[in-house]
Design an enzyme around this catalytic site. Sequence first.
Site, mmCIF file in Angstrom:
data_model
loop_
_atom_site.group_PDB
_atom_site.id
_atom_site.type_symbol
_atom_site.label_atom_id
_atom_site.label_comp_id
_atom_site.label_asym_id
_atom_site.label_seq_id
_atom_site.Cartn_x
_atom_site.Cartn_y
_atom_site.Cartn_z
ATOM 1 N N CYS A 2 9.932 -9.839 2.781
ATOM 2 C CA CYS A 2 10.665 -9.891 3.415
ATOM 3 C C CYS A 2 11.097 -8.965 4.248
ATOM 4 C CB CYS A 2 11.181 -11.275 4.493
ATOM 5 S SG CYS A 2 10.710 -12.337 4.011
ATOM 6 N N ARG A 27 6.415 -5.223 5.169
ATOM 7 C CA ARG A 27 7.119 -6.257 4.102
ATOM 8 C C ARG A 27 6.613 -6.768 4.406
ATOM 9 N NH1 ARG A 27 11.378 -2.982 1.094
ATOM 10 N NH2 ARG A 27 12.075 -5.420 0.466
ATOM 11 N N TRP A 74 7.179 -12.650 5.864
ATOM 12 C CA TRP A 74 6.176 -13.053 5.034
ATOM 13 C C TRP A 74 6.623 -14.354 3.826
ATOM 14 C CZ3 TRP A 74 3.894 -13.353 -0.022
ATOM 15 C CH2 TRP A 74 2.637 -13.857 0.214
ATOM 16 N N ASN A 100 15.630 -12.551 1.804
ATOM 17 C CA ASN A 100 13.948 -11.346 0.729
ATOM 18 C C ASN A 100 14.323 -11.997 -0.642
ATOM 19 O OD1 ASN A 100 13.763 -8.046 -0.465
ATOM 20 N ND2 ASN A 100 12.234 -9.911 0.043
ATOM 21 N N GLY A 101 13.845 -12.568 -0.818
ATOM 22 C CA GLY A 101 13.364 -13.187 -2.657
ATOM 23 C C GLY A 101 12.357 -14.609 -1.798
ATOM 24 N N GLU A 483 -12.317 -1.780 -5.491
ATOM 25 C CA GLU A 483 -12.255 -0.407 -4.891
ATOM 26 C C GLU A 483 -12.342 -1.727 -3.744
ATOM 27 O OE1 GLU A 483 -9.093 -0.583 -4.071
ATOM 28 O OE2 GLU A 483 -9.410 0.799 -2.369
ATOM 29 N N LYS A 487 -11.402 -3.706 -0.370
ATOM 30 C CA LYS A 487 -10.989 -3.349 0.919
ATOM 31 C C LYS A 487 -12.051 -3.838 1.685
ATOM 32 C CE LYS A 487 -9.258 -0.831 -0.278
ATOM 33 N NZ LYS A 487 -7.672 -0.750 0.175
ATOM 34 N N GLU A 490 -9.764 -7.462 2.160
ATOM 35 C CA GLU A 490 -8.507 -7.304 3.285
ATOM 36 C C GLU A 490 -8.657 -7.548 4.575
ATOM 37 O OE1 GLU A 490 -7.190 -3.287 0.794
ATOM 38 O OE2 GLU A 490 -5.009 -4.565 0.934
ATOM 39 N N HIS A 506 -24.851 -11.783 -16.726
ATOM 40 C CA HIS A 506 -24.255 -12.933 -17.376
ATOM 41 C C HIS A 506 -23.525 -13.709 -17.108
ATOM 42 C CE1 HIS A 506 -24.737 -10.540 -21.542
ATOM 43 N NE2 HIS A 506 -24.363 -9.401 -20.391
ATOM 44 N N LYS A 605 2.388 -5.464 3.701
ATOM 45 C CA LYS A 605 2.064 -3.325 2.928
ATOM 46 C C LYS A 605 3.078 -3.383 1.919
ATOM 47 C CE LYS A 605 0.806 0.608 2.942
ATOM 48 N NZ LYS A 605 -0.649 1.172 2.600
#
Length: 610
Positions: A2, A27, A74, A100-101, A483, A487, A490, A506, A605
């Site tokens: 946060c 955050r 968050w 925060n934590g 990557e 994307k 997300e 496999h 982010k």
Amino acid sequence: MCGIFGLISKKNVLKSCINGLKLLEYRGYDSFGIAGLTKDNMFLYKKPGKISLLEENLKNIKVHLSLAIGHTRWATHGKPTKLNAHPHMDHKSSIALVHNGIIENFDEIKKMLISKNIHFQTDTDTEVIVQLITYYYKNDLIKATKKALNKLIGSYAIALIHKDYPNQIIASSKESPLAIAIDEKKDEMLISSDPNAFLGKDLNITFLSNNEIALITNKKINIYSNTLNLLNKKYERFNSKKISANKNGYEHYMLKEIYEQPITIQKAYFGRILDFNKKVEFEDFNLSKNYLQNLNHIFILACGTSYHAALYAKYLIEDLAKTHVFAEIASEMRMKELLITNKDLAIAISQSGETADTLLATKLIKNYDSNILAIINKTNSTLSREATSYIFVKAGPEFSVCSTKAFTSQITVMYLFAIYLASIKKIDKLNTSLLLKELKKIPSKIKKVLKLAPQIKILAKKYSKYEKFFFLGRNYMYVAALEAALKLKEISYINANAYPAGELKHGPLALACEDHPVIAFLSNEKTYDKMLSNLMEIKARNAPILAIASKKSKAIEDIADDVIYLPKTIDELSILPSSVASQLLAYYIAKERKTDIDQPRNLAKSVTVE
Ligand code: F1P
């Protein structure tokens, strides 16, 4: 995970607190809240959702606050509801606290307090902190806070206010950043999870170290050690220009940032290529050539998209500089035996420089006497303070949660670093000049990729109806596939799995069918033919195939349902055009599916908890 912001001033601080929180929304944006003190009351306002959406409502609140603490959340413990939003209050409604934590032993403390008839209102771990402080409080707030904090296991940055102490904020931190600042001209004291929320101000700034506790009043700031001894902390000048968050006419930050890449890639190499393409140098770089020449191994640690840049760097450094590289997911690296010595180099890659797992792994590595080189986008970040040396990727502020330009800048910097290392190690047959000339051609090639947007948009419409995807590639194109799949996940919430193409048979091939499209990356000369064979195996199982390639052939057109042709470059750089194309594809698929592209659900982010 946060953001915390707080301030004391002579003027009404509500607006400044809102502005600070807006800059910390990267955050977490599940909920927000502000607590402050009016002349005779505690003021508390909290809501689920983003502060930016409610800013107008907040402006209409007529209240004069001489001090305030704010929070953008968050969710970790408890759903993103109004009740679970910070600030949290104790059962006597005398203290308001933001955090925060994560408090790992919150359950045990909660049970103890419940046995003392203390009633809890929320599902959060944070509420135990505020209840515990009240439980210990006997006329000395700082002592009660310290006593409570000493019982906590986990990480925290906290700030609290008490209704009987109208002129003070108490703040403390352990394994979570907290900046404390003084604006001498304005007689203003500020705190923030990230100094970048102070942008536009002229301040003296310091950071709380683990277990320190700050008593901030309208007159001065006292910072105490864990045993409550007054410390003489050093302050640094912080004078930074305001960054304007502006979409420049683009519908989303993500699209704007995708289109910035011809310039940001150039910025990443500008001034670092010297002597007419013969040499690479980095400014303020303080790892000695002698040490780099004799390196044993390199460990690169990172999370998410930055981890993909780490994996790319592994392939490249091994190819060019013939040095053994381990690319490590930071959260996993911390859980295993670290076989790292002072003859090795650790490289931490992070856009934000605030990712908790990357920071904690970096701190752990420090115990092994290894040098740490940080590859960072954001200046003034915690990682830049932890590292032995750093290279900034200079992509500029990235606002979209989903990383685009920061990734391609990380790739560019790692490309330069591999060449730098290879030349220090005097690797035979290294064609530095060719490698650097090819890099300089990349911005114009990216412009050509961006011109493919109309074609990609049409393909996105076609492929947006599917619920699952395979992304395949080999060698550097495997990293491009990883990557690209991230994307898509997300921002469009579609399940996408990336594999090295040779690995499909496999196991994963069992899933291949007409409902499971394959996006294949073929812009790698070395693996082109092998990729075609893999795609034949998929075609035989009726899966739709979209190929992204730079070499035209009849074979690819016969096998794939659709092909996006990219400008050609050398294998070592092919990830750049391929990634830009896949960013556009993910963007337009997400747009078709009407998701929240810049701030996708459940994400933030900067991931500031482990
Ligand atoms: C790592 C990361 C990003 C991702 C998202 C969450 O951040 O996984 O790659 O796009 O923003 O965090 P960082 O360490 O590179 O800042």
